[in-house]
Design an enzyme around this catalytic site. Structure first.
Site, PDB file in Angstrom:
ATOM      1  N   GLY A   1       0.416  -1.346  -0.008  1.00 48.24           N
ATOM      2  CA  GLY A   1       0.185  -0.278  -0.167  1.00 48.24           C
ATOM      3  C   GLY A   1       1.090   0.885  -0.064  1.00 48.24           C
ATOM      4  N   GLY A   2       1.946   1.235  -0.488  1.00 44.44           N
ATOM      5  CA  GLY A   2       3.014   2.451  -0.398  1.00 44.44           C
ATOM      6  C   GLY A   2       3.721   3.047   0.551  1.00 44.44           C
TER       7      GLY A   2
ATOM      8  N   GLU B   1      15.913  -0.798  -5.125  1.00 43.82           N
ATOM      9  CA  GLU B   1      16.033  -0.668  -6.412  1.00 43.82           C
ATOM     10  C   GLU B   1      15.690   0.746  -7.531  1.00 43.82           C
ATOM     11  OE1 GLU B   1      11.968  -4.215  -6.706  1.00 43.82           O
ATOM     12  OE2 GLU B   1      11.653  -2.157  -7.014  1.00 43.82           O
ATOM     13  N   LYS B   2      16.644   0.108  -8.471  1.00 42.29           N
ATOM     14  CA  LYS B   2      16.572   0.897  -9.476  1.00 42.29           C
ATOM     15  C   LYS B   2      14.984   1.726  -9.596  1.00 42.29           C
ATOM     16  CE  LYS B   2      19.184   3.379 -13.425  1.00 42.29           C
ATOM     17  NZ  LYS B   2      19.184   4.444 -12.695  1.00 42.29           N
TER      18      LYS B   2
ATOM     19  N   LYS C   1      -3.446   2.853  -6.306  1.00 40.05           N
ATOM     20  CA  LYS C   1      -3.980   2.888  -7.783  1.00 40.05           C
ATOM     21  C   LYS C   1      -4.887   3.892  -7.777  1.00 40.05           C
ATOM     22  CE  LYS C   1      -1.726  -1.768  -8.400  1.00 40.05           C
ATOM     23  NZ  LYS C   1      -1.789  -3.456  -8.314  1.00 40.05           N
TER      24      LYS C   1
ATOM     25  N   GLU D   1       2.812  -8.898 -10.549  1.00 37.92           N
ATOM     26  CA  GLU D   1       2.617  -7.179 -11.027  1.00 37.92           C
ATOM     27  C   GLU D   1       3.970  -6.840 -11.382  1.00 37.92           C
ATOM     28  OE1 GLU D   1      -0.087  -4.860  -7.554  1.00 37.92           O
ATOM     29  OE2 GLU D   1       2.424  -4.326  -7.568  1.00 37.92           O
TER      30      GLU D   1
ATOM     31  N   GLU E   1       6.282  -7.445  -7.702  1.00 38.70           N
ATOM     32  CA  GLU E   1       5.982  -8.066  -6.817  1.00 38.70           C
ATOM     33  C   GLU E   1       4.531  -9.074  -6.520  1.00 38.70           C
ATOM     34  OE1 GLU E   1       4.567  -4.502  -3.980  1.00 38.70           O
ATOM     35  OE2 GLU E   1       2.701  -5.769  -3.419  1.00 38.70           O
TER      36      GLU E   1
ATOM     37  N   ARG F   1      -3.504 -13.063  -3.883  1.00 40.01           N
ATOM     38  CA  ARG F   1      -5.066 -12.509  -3.042  1.00 40.01           C
ATOM     39  C   ARG F   1      -6.225 -12.345  -4.601  1.00 40.01           C
ATOM     40  NH1 ARG F   1      -4.488  -7.619  -3.094  1.00 40.01           N
ATOM     41  NH2 ARG F   1      -3.140  -6.305  -2.640  1.00 40.01           N
TER      42      ARG F   1
END
Lengths: 448, 70
Positions: free
Chosen positions: A164-165, A200-201, A237, A275, A288, A292
């Protein structure tokens, strides 16, 4: 055979699952917190039980209480929806130990994908490309700086247990990284009980494109094509569509195959989503896996004609998939927007009392809502109060339909992001399909 | 005297100042949590924290007084 399902969730997804159960003649048990006593889903289920006070630890995360209700009501299975306990491997194990079917994958696979660091390693093993970054946990800000200079800025700093960021931040310099490291690690520790960080880049002009998969317990796996979910605010999103306007048929096929390979290597079962980030050259990298049902699953249902929740229940029942990859075709174009109770400019939450609530109605309009008129939106949970999904035979048609539907939507008493959604959907850049993860930041100026 | 009020309903996640502390304009007084988001509530003017009216974990409604700055 599953005859009764307890839905360990709330809001629109609980209502959605109850609908799928009714369609199959399955009995339903809803659970709710004190804050959700008047929620529509509570009245849709055959039986409903109070879990406790509003706070999630005392309600929707209370595993013992949920299991006790499942046992007392003789539920055969639990559907966890998304969020809450849906990706909690301990909960899956407790359900299984209690003789209750958990509608989802096994706890072991969930556990592997829940740690983003372990997931990266597993995907590499399955031959799926991953975003360039660290192989393991970064322990200190000093180590982070060293690795960051090897990978090159900008860097995406992430919490291994994140979602969720939360615990996630883009950094451009050593100073920014040092400042961000401790704060995000602490936040991840608070929210997820795990402060492990990795990097991560940060890919420029990337798109977020994900593949929906279905895998039964007999080794059959299909993918239901992609969803493009690049338009996000606060790393969450806002707009999702299928198919993607960007990838070629060849890339679509490659991504689908990569997702199927990953699922087979993992031994994953039930519905899941892989994703990816896709760069300007259509190179795709694993981001990721969500183990679910996802918020945005309806767009896939609209273009494939599949009922993903129904498939989840079939798979949990041990049935083999009745479709093969060759049977699946993309029909038309679907777009979903998430309706959030929030300020359309600052994106700050706007809980409160809904005085007017009129949803748009139309043949190609699908509403998934969590609220009604004269309803209190409480500050305890996610701000999403509904989803609006439209379908067109072409993307242009779907956009036209969506604009009309958004204009018809009437919500009073609280602020919503509808003005923001209209501005995004009605923009030249969205219409041209020029949607990257930087869309909101670069294009959506707070002038609504 | 300035009353610091909650800009929205939520629970008090963190109190970042203590009574008697002098604060600057825009300095965070408390951090609320609402709808899974952290919302900092800051001082509109510089002064001294006279009173903190909430505790961490408390639920506040929009408009509730959180602290008083002098």
């Amino acid at each position: 055979m599953i005859k009764k399902i307890l839905i360990a969730n709330r809001g629109e997804i609980a209502a959605r699952i109850i609908r799928a159960c009714k369609k199959q003649g399955i009995q339903t048990v809803a659970v709710y917190s004190e804050a959700d006593q008047k929620a529509p889903y509570v009245f849709m289920a055959d039986e409903s039980f109070l879990l406790g006070p509003p706070r999630v630890v005392e309600s929707y995360l209370n595993m013992e209480k949920i299991l006790r209700i499942a046992k007392e009501t003789n539920a055969d299975a639990i559907h966890p929806g998304y969020g809450f306990l849906s990706e909690n491997d301990q909960f899956e194990k407790k359900c299984t130990a209690a003789g209750i079917i958990f509608i989802g994958p096994t706890g072991d696979v969930m556990n592997k994908m829940g740690s983003k660091i372990a997931a990266r390693a597993a995907m590499q093993e399955a031959g799926v490309p991953i975003v360039p970054g660290t192989d393991g946990v970064i322990d200190t800000a000093e180590d982070a700086v060293k690795v960051a200079n090897e990978i090159g800025y900008p860097i995406m700093l992430k919490a291994s247990a994140g979602g969720g960021g939360i615990g996630m931040q883009v950094v451009h310099t050593d100073d920014e990284l040092i400042k961000a490291f401790a704060g995000n690690s602490k936040r991840a520790q608070t929210f997820f009980g795990d402060g492990a960080m990795f990097m991560e880049k940060k890919l420029d002009h990337a798109r977020h494109i994900e593949i929906q998969i279905l895998a039964d317990q007999h080794g059959n796996v299909v993918h239901l094509f992609e969803r493009e979910c690049s338009i996000q605010r606060r790393n969450q999103k806002v707009v999702e569509e299928a198919p993607s306007t960007f990838i070629s048929d060849q890339t679509r096929q490659k991504m689908g195959e990569a997702a199927i390979n990953a699922v087979k290597t993992l031994g994953y079962t039930n519905a899941g989503t892989i994703e990816f980030l896709v760069d300007e050259q259509e190179q795709f990298y694993f981001l990721e896996m969500n183990t679910r049902i996802q918020v945005e699953h309806p767009v896939t249902e609209e273009i494939t004609g599949m009922d993903i929740v129904e498939e989840q229940i079939h798979i949990a029942n041990g049935k083999a998939l009745t479709i093969e990859q060759g049977d699946l075709k993309i029909d038309g174009h679907a777009i979903e927007v998430r309706i959030y109770a929030e300020d359309p400019v600052t994106f700050f939450p706007s809980p409160g009392h809904i005085t007017t609530f009129t949803k748009p109605i139309g043949e190609r309009i699908r509403n998934e809502v969590a609220v009604t008129e004269n309803y209190d939106v409480t500050p305890f949970y996610d701000p999403m109060i509904g989803k609006l999904i439209v379908k067109g035979s072409t993307r242009d048609e779907a956009i036209k339909q969506l604009i009309e539907a958004l204009q018809q939507y009437k919500i009073e008493g609280i602020k919503t992001n509808i003005p923001m959604l209209l501005k995004v959907i009605d923009s030249d850049r969205f219409k041209a399909g020029d949607t990257t993860t930087a869309f909101v930041e670069e294009h959506y100026l707070p002038t609504v | 005297m300035e009353e610091i009020k909650a800009s929205m309903a939520g629970s008090v996640w963190k109190i970042t100042v203590s009574q008697g502390e002098s604060v600057e304009e825009d300095q965070d007084i408390v951090i609320l949590e609402s709808m899974k988001m952290e919302i900092p509530i800051g001082a509109e003017e510089a002064g001294t924290v006279k009173e903190i009216k909430v505790a961490e974990g408390d639920f506040v409604n929009e408009g509730d007084v959180i602290a008083i700055i002098e």
